[in-house]
Design an enzyme around this catalytic site. Sequence first.
Site, short mmCIF file in Angstrom:
data_model
loop_
_atom_site.label_atom_id
_atom_site.label_comp_id
_atom_site.label_asym_id
_atom_site.label_seq_id
_atom_site.Cartn_x
_atom_site.Cartn_y
_atom_site.Cartn_z
N ASN A 115 33.31 1.75 63.24
CA ASN A 115 32.09 2.86 62.83
C ASN A 115 32.03 3.17 61.42
O ASN A 115 32.01 4.53 61.11
CB ASN A 115 33.16 4.11 63.34
CG ASN A 115 33.31 3.99 64.93
OD1 ASN A 115 32.42 3.62 65.67
ND2 ASN A 115 34.49 4.11 65.43
N HIS A 151 43.09 -3.20 61.80
CA HIS A 151 42.97 -3.33 63.17
C HIS A 151 42.88 -4.45 63.64
O HIS A 151 42.36 -5.53 62.92
CB HIS A 151 41.98 -2.49 63.84
CG HIS A 151 41.98 -0.97 63.22
ND1 HIS A 151 42.99 -0.14 63.82
CD2 HIS A 151 41.33 -0.35 62.15
CE1 HIS A 151 42.58 1.16 63.15
NE2 HIS A 151 41.69 0.80 61.89
N HIS A 200 43.54 8.13 55.40
CA HIS A 200 42.17 7.97 54.74
C HIS A 200 42.03 9.28 54.05
O HIS A 200 41.01 9.81 53.97
CB HIS A 200 41.15 7.92 55.55
CG HIS A 200 41.40 6.46 56.68
ND1 HIS A 200 41.97 5.16 56.01
CD2 HIS A 200 40.90 6.22 58.04
CE1 HIS A 200 42.04 4.49 57.26
NE2 HIS A 200 41.40 5.05 58.28
N ASP A 205 41.76 -1.00 56.39
CA ASP A 205 40.93 -0.38 57.43
C ASP A 205 40.20 -1.47 57.97
O ASP A 205 39.26 -1.27 58.67
CB ASP A 205 40.23 0.66 57.08
CG ASP A 205 39.76 1.43 58.31
OD1 ASP A 205 40.27 1.50 59.20
OD2 ASP A 205 38.46 2.21 58.29
N HIS A 253 47.13 -0.40 56.87
CA HIS A 253 46.00 0.17 57.90
C HIS A 253 44.96 -0.92 58.02
O HIS A 253 44.27 -1.22 57.31
CB HIS A 253 45.90 1.33 57.36
CG HIS A 253 44.95 2.17 58.51
ND1 HIS A 253 45.47 3.20 58.98
CD2 HIS A 253 43.77 1.75 59.25
CE1 HIS A 253 44.48 3.58 60.05
NE2 HIS A 253 43.53 2.80 60.13
#
Length: 292
Positions: free
Chosen positions: A249, A29, A177, A244, A27
Site C-alpha cells: 500500500n 512481510h 512506523h 517494511d 518489520h
Amino acid sequence: MTDQPLTWHPSPRMTAVTLPRGATDCHCHVFGPQAVFPYAASSGFKPADAPKEALFALHDRMGIERCVIVQSGCHGFDNSVVADAIAARPGRYLGIALAPPDIATEALRRLDAQGFRGLRFNYMSHLAPGADGAALRALAPRLADLGWHLQLHMEAGLIEAMTPDLVDLPVPVVIDHIGRIDASQGRDQPEFEALLRLLDHDHLWCKVSGSERASRAEPPYDDAVPFAREVVERHPDRVVWGTDWPHPNYRAAPPDDGDLFDLLPRIAPGPGQLQALMVDNPARLYGFKETA
C-alpha cells in the site's frame, strides 16, 4: 494469481552502509505464493506474490542476518505463510502473528513453538479494525506469560486517544512506523508530541521504520529523518528498525530498498546507536538466540 504489479523494487541498489554482525530487519512481510498460500477471501488487498525467496535475497544482499516477519492482512489469521518462512531459516527468523484478541491460549502456544513472538493489531482506515482497549487489557497478561509483546499499527491521529489503553499494560508495546506521523506537518505537530509522551513509558517501544511513508518528499526522504532520529536519541534502548518489504500500500512506485538502508547512519548516528538499533535491541525484544 493476481495481475497486480509488484509492490517491491525487483533490483534494489546495494546499500553503502556496512551493517553490524547480527543486523536485524524487524518489520517485513511475505505474500504467497498464492498457489501455496492463498489470500484470505475477506481481504481487499490482494497484491502480487512476494515470496520468502525474494525476501531472503534482499537480506543476503544487504547484510541482514536476522529478521522478524509480520503477518500481512492479505493472509488474514492464517499465519502459515510466515511460519513457512521462519522454518526455512530457523533461529534467525521469527514472526509476529495476526489473530483475534480472544485467541485460545493453546493456539498461542502453537504459534510460539513455530517462532512467533507477538500479536499485531491494526488501527488504520484501510485495514480491518483492531482490538479495543478492554480486549487488549484481557489479552496482555496471556501474552506476558509467553514472553510476547503487542505490536500496534495506528493512524497518527489515534495516538493520543489510545494512550490510556496502553500505558498500564503488562507487556512491551511496539508502535509501528514512527506512529505513522506526517513529516510535512513539522516537528511540533500534536501527533508527534503525543507519540513522544507515549514513549516516555518504559514498556513502550517504537519502530523507526517507514521514513518513506512519513515523508512527503522524494528519496532520500530527508523530511522524515529528524523524526526517527529524535526517537532514537530519546530512547536508544527501545527502538528497532525494519524495511517494511515488500512495501504494501505504498503511495507510488516501490521505494528502492538501497535508499532505505542508506538512511540508517542518519537515523542512528551516535556512538553505539546503530548497534543497539539493529542488533542489541532486537535480541532483547524478540529473544533471538546466538546462532553459528
